[in-house]
Design an enzyme around this catalytic site. Structure first.
Site, mmCIF file in Angstrom:
data_model
loop_
_atom_site.group_PDB
_atom_site.id
_atom_site.type_symbol
_atom_site.label_atom_id
_atom_site.label_comp_id
_atom_site.label_asym_id
_atom_site.label_seq_id
_atom_site.Cartn_x
_atom_site.Cartn_y
_atom_site.Cartn_z
ATOM 1 N N ASN A 13 42.932 39.143 25.385
ATOM 2 C CA ASN A 13 42.108 38.721 26.578
ATOM 3 C C ASN A 13 40.675 39.021 26.124
ATOM 4 O OD1 ASN A 13 42.117 39.889 30.195
ATOM 5 N ND2 ASN A 13 41.338 38.012 29.189
ATOM 6 N N CYS A 75 39.388 43.290 36.958
ATOM 7 C CA CYS A 75 39.795 42.900 35.742
ATOM 8 C C CYS A 75 40.296 44.097 35.091
ATOM 9 C CB CYS A 75 38.846 41.903 34.849
ATOM 10 S SG CYS A 75 39.551 41.545 33.170
ATOM 11 N N ASN A 77 42.043 44.708 31.930
ATOM 12 C CA ASN A 77 41.806 44.488 30.217
ATOM 13 C C ASN A 77 40.370 44.663 30.171
ATOM 14 O OD1 ASN A 77 44.654 44.415 29.746
ATOM 15 N ND2 ASN A 77 44.479 41.963 29.688
ATOM 16 N N ASN A 199 46.144 34.522 41.115
ATOM 17 C CA ASN A 199 46.648 34.538 39.818
ATOM 18 C C ASN A 199 48.000 34.485 39.715
ATOM 19 O OD1 ASN A 199 43.946 35.485 38.395
ATOM 20 N ND2 ASN A 199 44.347 37.088 40.015
ATOM 21 N N GLU A 217 45.238 32.542 35.003
ATOM 22 C CA GLU A 217 44.384 33.507 35.687
ATOM 23 C C GLU A 217 43.444 32.265 36.745
ATOM 24 O OE1 GLU A 217 42.377 36.747 34.180
ATOM 25 O OE2 GLU A 217 43.526 36.881 32.387
ATOM 26 N N CYS A 226 46.710 39.608 31.010
ATOM 27 C CA CYS A 226 45.951 40.063 31.958
ATOM 28 C C CYS A 226 46.356 41.261 32.622
ATOM 29 C CB CYS A 226 46.438 38.816 32.932
ATOM 30 S SG CYS A 226 45.571 38.998 34.807
#
EC number: 5.1.1.7
Length: 283
Positions: A13, A75, A77, A199, A217, A226
């Protein structure tokens, strides 16, 4: 306007990370889109911005922009990349920091083995708070979870609906590799029952401690991993009685580890963060 940036990824990602503490940035949605473009810009799933905190008792403010130029709440990651960035740039000397986001404060920490663990907070399980419109729907119970019917191309998909600071719809599939992620994902993302879009997660159960996951996403399309999607899938699987913590999540970009003790407990996301290169771009 010249902007210095760092290209990073967490399990594939990928991100453009920008220090907005030591340089001034004022981007339009079109400029964010240009930056994310893989042919005419740098290329990324999301752009991450490091800012000074606005709230008391936190170390940084963390802002996230999707490839479509829209700002989003969370988010997972990216949070790991954020920690590596501020550590490598010597913006902090702490092993654990408190970071302000649109959806609240998260607490990531750098582990001794170089992996990064992020306390993502407790999941939001009330559909109206995701948000998800339940009017006129008949749900069904599975374990401690509630599954909701979603009509996609005339077929009923039974989904878990929850938020990890951003909205998720999770369904179990027999084979993640051959699931219609891109075809169905865009329809789920824009389904009218999700007023802020969503998502879409497609989860294959390998065993009670391992899943395979693909996520379409919101605002970015399918990504190689994700983090919040992995958290949402694990929460769904545990509540349905299909999984037991801790869980290894296999994504197309690598493996993530998730631990969750149950309702009202924070979800802990552990995985890698990698710096790819640094650069400068004229916008």
């Amino acid at each position: 306007m010249k902007i210095k940036f760092t290209k990073m990824h967490g399990a594939g990602n990928d991100f453009v990370v920008i220090d907005a503490i030591n340089q001034s940035i004022h981007f339009t949605p079109a400029q964010w889109q240009h930056l994310a473009d893989r042919r005419f810009g740098v290329g990324a799933d999301q752009m991450l911005v490091v800012e000074k905190p606005q709230a008391a008792g936190v170390d940084f403010r963390y802002r996230i922009y999707n490839a479509d130029g829209g700002e989003v709440e969370q988010c997972g990651n990216g949070a790991r990349a954020f920690v590596k960035f501020v550590t490598d740039k010597k913006l902090t000397d702490k092993q654990a920091i408190r970071v302000e986001t649109m959806s609240g404060v998260i607490e990531p920490r750098l582990e001794a083995n170089g992996q990064i663990t992020v306390d993502m907070g407790a999941p939001i399980l009330t559909p109206e708070d995701v948000p998800f419109d339940v009017s006129g729907l008949l749900c069904k119970a599975e374990g401690a979870d509630t599954l909701w019917p979603l009509d996609i191309k005339g077929e009923t998909h039974w989904i878990s609906v929850l938020s990890m600071g951003n909205p998720h719809a999770v369904q179990v599939v027999a084979d993640a590799d051959h699931a219609p992620v891109r075809e169905d994902g865009v329809l789920i993302e824009h389904h009218p029952r999700f007023p802020k879009r969503v998502n879409a997660g497609f989860m294959q159960i390998i065993d009670p401690h391992q899943i395979k996951l693909r996520v379409f996403e919101r605002g970015a399309g399918e990504t190689l991993a994700c983090g919040t999607g992995a958290c949402a899938a694990v929460v769904s699987g545990i509540r349905r009685g299909l999984l037991a913590s801790p869980i290894k999540v296999q994504t197309r970009g690598g493996e993530l580890s998730i631990a969750w003790a149950g309702d009202n407990s924070p979800v802990l996301l552990t995985g890698p963060a990698v710096t790819v290169f640094e650069g400068e771009i004229e916008l």
